[in-house]
Design a protein around this motif. Sequence first.
Motif, PDB file in Angstrom:
ATOM      1  N   UNK A 170       1.094  -1.335   0.139  1.00 10.24           N
ATOM      2  CA  UNK A 170      -0.180  -0.618  -0.120  1.00 10.24           C
ATOM      3  C   UNK A 170       0.694   1.039  -0.407  1.00 10.24           C
ATOM      4  N   UNK A 171       2.133   1.306   0.918  1.00 10.61           N
ATOM      5  CA  UNK A 171       2.896   2.842   0.815  1.00 10.61           C
ATOM      6  C   UNK A 171       4.178   2.711   0.646  1.00 10.61           C
ATOM      7  N   UNK A 172       4.532   1.150   0.294  1.00  8.98           N
ATOM      8  CA  UNK A 172       5.783   1.929  -0.370  1.00  8.98           C
ATOM      9  C   UNK A 172       6.855   2.423  -1.343  1.00  8.98           C
ATOM     10  N   UNK A 173       6.086   2.663  -2.031  1.00 11.14           N
ATOM     11  CA  UNK A 173       6.296   4.039  -3.593  1.00 11.14           C
ATOM     12  C   UNK A 173       6.070   5.378  -2.468  1.00 11.14           C
ATOM     13  N   UNK A 174       5.222   5.215  -1.782  1.00  8.63           N
ATOM     14  CA  UNK A 174       5.471   6.591  -0.919  1.00  8.63           C
ATOM     15  C   UNK A 174       6.014   7.022  -0.575  1.00  8.63           C
ATOM     16  N   UNK A 175       6.337   8.708  -0.715  1.00 12.86           N
ATOM     17  CA  UNK A 175       7.129   9.699  -0.222  1.00 12.86           C
ATOM     18  C   UNK A 175       6.809   9.887   1.446  1.00 12.86           C
ATOM     19  N   UNK A 176       8.164   9.378   2.089  1.00 13.21           N
ATOM     20  CA  UNK A 176       8.331   9.746   4.195  1.00 13.21           C
ATOM     21  C   UNK A 176       8.482  11.101   3.936  1.00 13.21           C
ATOM     22  N   UNK A 177       7.476  10.977   4.553  1.00 16.28           N
ATOM     23  CA  UNK A 177       7.296  12.470   5.096  1.00 16.28           C
ATOM     24  C   UNK A 177       7.745  12.267   6.780  1.00 16.28           C
ATOM     25  N   UNK A 178       8.381  13.797   7.504  1.00 16.06           N
ATOM     26  CA  UNK A 178       8.758  14.005   8.923  1.00 16.06           C
ATOM     27  C   UNK A 178       8.235  15.045   9.273  1.00 16.06           C
ATOM     28  N   UNK A 179       8.023  14.981  10.407  1.00 16.40           N
ATOM     29  CA  UNK A 179       6.742  15.859  10.551  1.00 16.40           C
ATOM     30  C   UNK A 179       8.232  17.167  12.099  1.00 16.40           C
ATOM     31  N   UNK A 180       8.171  18.353  11.837  1.00 15.42           N
ATOM     32  CA  UNK A 180       9.638  18.722  12.228  1.00 15.42           C
ATOM     33  C   UNK A 180       8.299  20.197  13.323  1.00 15.42           C
ATOM     34  N   UNK A 181       8.998  20.605  14.563  1.00 15.12           N
ATOM     35  CA  UNK A 181       7.867  21.156  15.106  1.00 15.12           C
ATOM     36  C   UNK A 181       8.556  22.677  15.168  1.00 15.12           C
TER      37      UNK A 181
ATOM     38  N   UNK B  98      11.361  14.109   3.052  1.00 12.68           N
ATOM     39  CA  UNK B  98      12.175  12.968   3.848  1.00 12.68           C
ATOM     40  C   UNK B  98      13.414  12.285   2.829  1.00 12.68           C
ATOM     41  N   UNK B  99      13.376  12.390   1.835  1.00 16.42           N
ATOM     42  CA  UNK B  99      14.231  12.509   1.091  1.00 16.42           C
ATOM     43  C   UNK B  99      13.943  10.899   0.606  1.00 16.42           C
ATOM     44  N   UNK B 100      13.311  10.134   1.028  1.00 15.25           N
ATOM     45  CA  UNK B 100      13.091   8.568  -0.038  1.00 15.25           C
ATOM     46  C   UNK B 100      11.904   7.850   0.536  1.00 15.25           C
ATOM     47  N   UNK B 101      12.009   6.538   0.582  1.00 15.36           N
ATOM     48  CA  UNK B 101      10.470   6.132   0.496  1.00 15.36           C
ATOM     49  C   UNK B 101       9.844   5.809   1.390  1.00 15.36           C
ATOM     50  N   UNK B 102       8.687   4.865   1.419  1.00 12.08           N
ATOM     51  CA  UNK B 102       8.303   4.301   2.639  1.00 12.08           C
ATOM     52  C   UNK B 102       8.740   3.085   2.430  1.00 12.08           C
ATOM     53  N   UNK B 103       9.319   2.404   1.625  1.00 13.65           N
ATOM     54  CA  UNK B 103      10.020   0.893   1.319  1.00 13.65           C
ATOM     55  C   UNK B 103      11.527   1.230   2.186  1.00 13.65           C
TER      56      UNK B 103
ATOM     57  N   UNK C 201      -3.554   5.609  -7.418  1.00 12.26           N
ATOM     58  CA  UNK C 201      -2.903   5.056  -8.463  1.00 12.26           C
ATOM     59  C   UNK C 201      -1.548   4.447  -8.791  1.00 12.26           C
ATOM     60  N   UNK C 202      -0.881   4.917  -7.685  1.00  8.02           N
ATOM     61  CA  UNK C 202       0.077   4.538  -7.079  1.00  8.02           C
ATOM     62  C   UNK C 202       0.491   3.427  -6.988  1.00  8.02           C
TER      63      UNK C 202
END
Length: 515
Positions: free
Chosen positions: A363-374, A438-443, A510-511
């Motif tokens: 489901x999520x391997x190709x998604x771009x990973x996001x990182x939370x900044x406070x 985060x500059x990389x995918x979830x996978x 779609x991805x």
Amino acid sequence: MPTVVIYDRLSRLFAEEAPDHRINACKAYAEQRGWQVIHIATDTNVSGATKLEDRPGMREVLSWLPRADYVLAAKLDRYARSVLEFQRLLKAADSTHATVVTADGVVSPENASIIINVLAAFAEYERDMITARIQASKDHFRSRGNHLGGLAPYGYAVDGPVNNKRWTIDETAASIIRECAEQLTQHGASLAGLTRNLNERGILPPADHARQRDGRKVRGQVWHTTTLRDVLYTPAVRGWLVQAVPGEKRGALTNQPVLDAEGRPLSAGPALLDAETWSAVRGILDEKAKGRGVRRSGKALLLHVAPCSECDGPMYRQRREARGKDYTTYVCRKGVGKHGIHRPNVIVAAPVEAMVTAEFLKRFGRLKLMRWTEPDGSAVLQLSEVTTQIERLAGNLVHLEPGGAAARIAVTQLNALERRQAELRTEAEQAEGRWVDAGRTVKTEWEQRDEEGRRGLLIDLGARVVISPPAPGAPKRFDPSRVSIDFEGPAWMRDADPATAELAAIARDELNEVP
């Protein structure tokens, strides 16, 4: 023949200040008076303000008082630099009918009762003056960003002349700090896991590292989670001098940077971590500082991800191995034993974990990973740094030849810094938490993380894996129908406004359809 106990005290022991000459002077005085020396007691590295009972040598004097007619020191300030402590000594001596005197003749058996209290007051006054001078000296060196003594923080060494000591980067230790910071902020590592890894690799903890670096014998200490936490949390990793907050116990969690007249942190050396990384590390450590009664993360992949269908309680992993085979299971504790409140719910761990992993990556391997900044002040810290760089560069520019190559480079750098300054000022004024790429995918991230880090990813992407008990009479083998897997979706999508979230969901679907 009258008897005497000789006493000497040194605040610090140096070769040129050895007590021998004062003790010899006391012996000569006693011989001149016809007194018999029955004991000699000394204290070294002991302040004159220290309580009598806290000094080993003075305790010896007190124990000999009943057998002595006199107590003798070279000078009055050798006894004490506190009127209160000196009065206590006088009362102790008076109770045994002993007299306190000095070998310099200032306090003799003839004038002791008159002069001794006056001189003790002057000794205390001198101590206060010494304290004031030392404090003024510390304030002066602190204002210059000089190292004030003791060990430098982990990641640094001390270098420079006596009156201008500064921190220089100890690359061996600094690389450990940077590595741990990256693992925490980028790969979901835990303090416990990092601590275990450092000990397995034989990395020396701060105190032993300093001893080895200085050629001293190490003591065989190991890393603890609190040690690593303090190393990463302290403002010293920014190169700043630190001091205890008034009223707070000194420690990495409570220390604050020393500020100059303009309210900016005083630098004693180069930074080990940049402002954004350090702020992210502190945010993670604060989040992990959970108190009693708060749910804690364990080491199982599906802990707090897989609830029991009967009671909605957590499924715990029980590790079991026999004859080289893995029989580890997930079990609901509320369905076990005579006190269980529902039918037993146990499932083999390996296939259910493999099933969840496969579905998650599908489901999520190709998604771009996001990182939370406070918005925890990192923009303000960076703004201060950029402003300082602009001031320095502008000061250097006036000394360069106008139109020259060096001047052109400096102007280009100034322009870039001023643009960055404007961006940071806007960010500081309108700071709010946000998701960043985060500059990389979830996978890719999944493959780099350990089990604890992967569990964090499952939680971030809203995983919920409900485990049901087996049907009565069902065969004892893994049954996929007992496992219900659902995902709320990535937190960065759930936090978005409805329209944005809907578009993101369409893009994700779609991805997933791409072969």
